[in-house]
Design an enzyme around this catalytic site. Sequence first.
Site, mmCIF file in Angstrom:
data_model
loop_
_atom_site.group_PDB
_atom_site.id
_atom_site.type_symbol
_atom_site.label_atom_id
_atom_site.label_comp_id
_atom_site.label_asym_id
_atom_site.label_seq_id
_atom_site.Cartn_x
_atom_site.Cartn_y
_atom_site.Cartn_z
ATOM 1 N N ASP A 288 0.930 -1.172 -0.031
ATOM 2 C CA ASP A 288 0.158 -0.144 0.036
ATOM 3 C C ASP A 288 0.797 1.346 -0.064
ATOM 4 O OD1 ASP A 288 -1.333 2.277 0.827
ATOM 5 O OD2 ASP A 288 -2.632 1.113 2.222
ATOM 6 N N GLY B 188 -9.500 5.016 -5.433
ATOM 7 C CA GLY B 188 -8.297 4.626 -5.691
ATOM 8 C C GLY B 188 -7.149 5.005 -4.725
ATOM 9 N N ASN C 72 -6.760 13.791 -9.800
ATOM 10 C CA ASN C 72 -7.564 14.317 -10.915
ATOM 11 C C ASN C 72 -6.998 15.767 -10.913
ATOM 12 O OD1 ASN C 72 -8.854 15.753 -8.882
ATOM 13 N ND2 ASN C 72 -10.084 13.907 -8.375
ATOM 14 N N ASP D 6 -5.605 7.778 -4.845
ATOM 15 C CA ASP D 6 -5.928 9.208 -4.233
ATOM 16 C C ASP D 6 -6.669 9.145 -2.839
ATOM 17 O OD1 ASP D 6 -5.966 12.006 -4.438
ATOM 18 O OD2 ASP D 6 -7.417 12.088 -6.239
ATOM 19 N N GLY E 210 -6.087 2.589 -13.103
ATOM 20 C CA GLY E 210 -7.069 2.148 -12.280
ATOM 21 C C GLY E 210 -8.425 2.788 -13.213
ATOM 22 N N ALA E 211 -9.006 3.950 -12.346
ATOM 23 C CA ALA E 211 -10.072 4.494 -13.008
ATOM 24 C C ALA E 211 -9.931 5.070 -14.039
ATOM 25 C CB ALA E 211 -10.593 5.419 -11.967
ATOM 26 N N TYR E 212 -8.769 5.495 -14.662
ATOM 27 C CA TYR E 212 -8.718 6.153 -15.875
ATOM 28 C C TYR E 212 -8.274 5.190 -16.919
ATOM 29 C CZ TYR E 212 -8.489 10.957 -14.036
ATOM 30 O OH TYR E 212 -8.759 12.020 -13.452
#
Length: 395
Positions: free
Chosen positions: A9, A31, A23, A33, A118-120
Amino acid sequence: MPLLIVRNDITKMQVDAIVNAANAGLSGGGGVDGAIHAAADPELQEACRKLGGCPAGQARLTPGFRLPCKWVIHTVGPVWQGGGAGERETLLSCYRSSLELAESLGCESLAFPLISSGAYGYPKEAAVEAAREAIERFLWEHEMTVYLVLYGSESLAASHKYFDEIREYIDNAYVQEHPYRRNRRESLLFHREEASDSFGSGATPEDRPFEAESMPLFHAARADEETASDDREWAPGPSGTPAPASQQPAPKPAPKESAPGMPLGGHAHYAISFDSRFGRLDESFQQMLLRKIDERGMTDAACYKRANIDRKLFSKIRKDVGYRPSKPTAVAFAVALELDVEETEELLEKAGFALSRSSRFDLIVRWFIEREIYDVFTINEALFEFDQALLGNVS
Ligand code: APR
């Protein structure tokens, strides 16, 4: 160098700075962030707000607040749109900007998550490749320890083109060594039981791959000679005792053997006479290493960077004719020097190690050397996937 892959982590990393995949508004999110904001302090949110956002590909700085690191570098990765919208350039720029910012702060260590993966939605294989390219390019010019942090059960396996072949190679070697043990479960158990033997009886816990498995998050990437008060005290010498701390300067290599200007691209083959091979029984690890560097016409820096070794450790080795490295360090030099299997075994022997056919670490290294694949990061990706110690060092 070095560049090391670890499983952790990122909020737990004991480094000078960690990088956040943020972002453009720096407003916090999910995530990595979210994890960083949760672990830092509400003050981080306020510090980010004052920065007034960050365009994609750039980086901004805040303190680490309650995190173990001093700084958080916030960078904004590209959103994946199929690859035709300059995503790769933007991603390379994220790594470059973050590294340059860390350098300007005097950071000696920096940890990255896999930005945008990840999210992107950036494909993981390509994300690793871009991270590697940007970091390696930077490290060629600068000294820093950089970690690429994979999280949870994230794997490089899907992207590793050699993975299946290596697994088969390991299993075949196992069957040859132990024909009476038939099934796969026994094979895996065998590797678990016996892999740690390859690091020698005096090896540190960090050198024993399967002990490292019991550490839930931090991957076995540390072969840290640098942290030992006496670097040689834990290295297994033939007698189990540390080598004498002689400070003699290294002897010059025999001119007959030298091949200055030998190109590094492919694997260089040298005609080594019986005399030169067997007349050097007294040569130490350090002496053989320096001789090989000269024979290849390499600079010291080119060698230790290719080996994923930092300058501090290399200077130590250079000063100490009796230096005893850890096995991953010795192997890293063999790879950097593009030694064949026989020469690798010779170099390892100088440090009190062997390349056995009954440990996964040794078999993976052997697999790459037999195929003349001498890229430390590529080998480390495979070692990482098989939960083995990585090549190189950290300071
Ligand atoms: N430590 C290390 N890596 C982590 C952690 C963690 N604690 N948590 C997640 N990761 C990994 C993910 O598994 C992924 O590989 O970080 C990588 C990046 O994933 P994201 O955090 O989703 O980042 P990214 O793809 O760049 O998307 C950024 O997500 O949360 C928002 O505000 C953020 O809008 C921004 C977007």
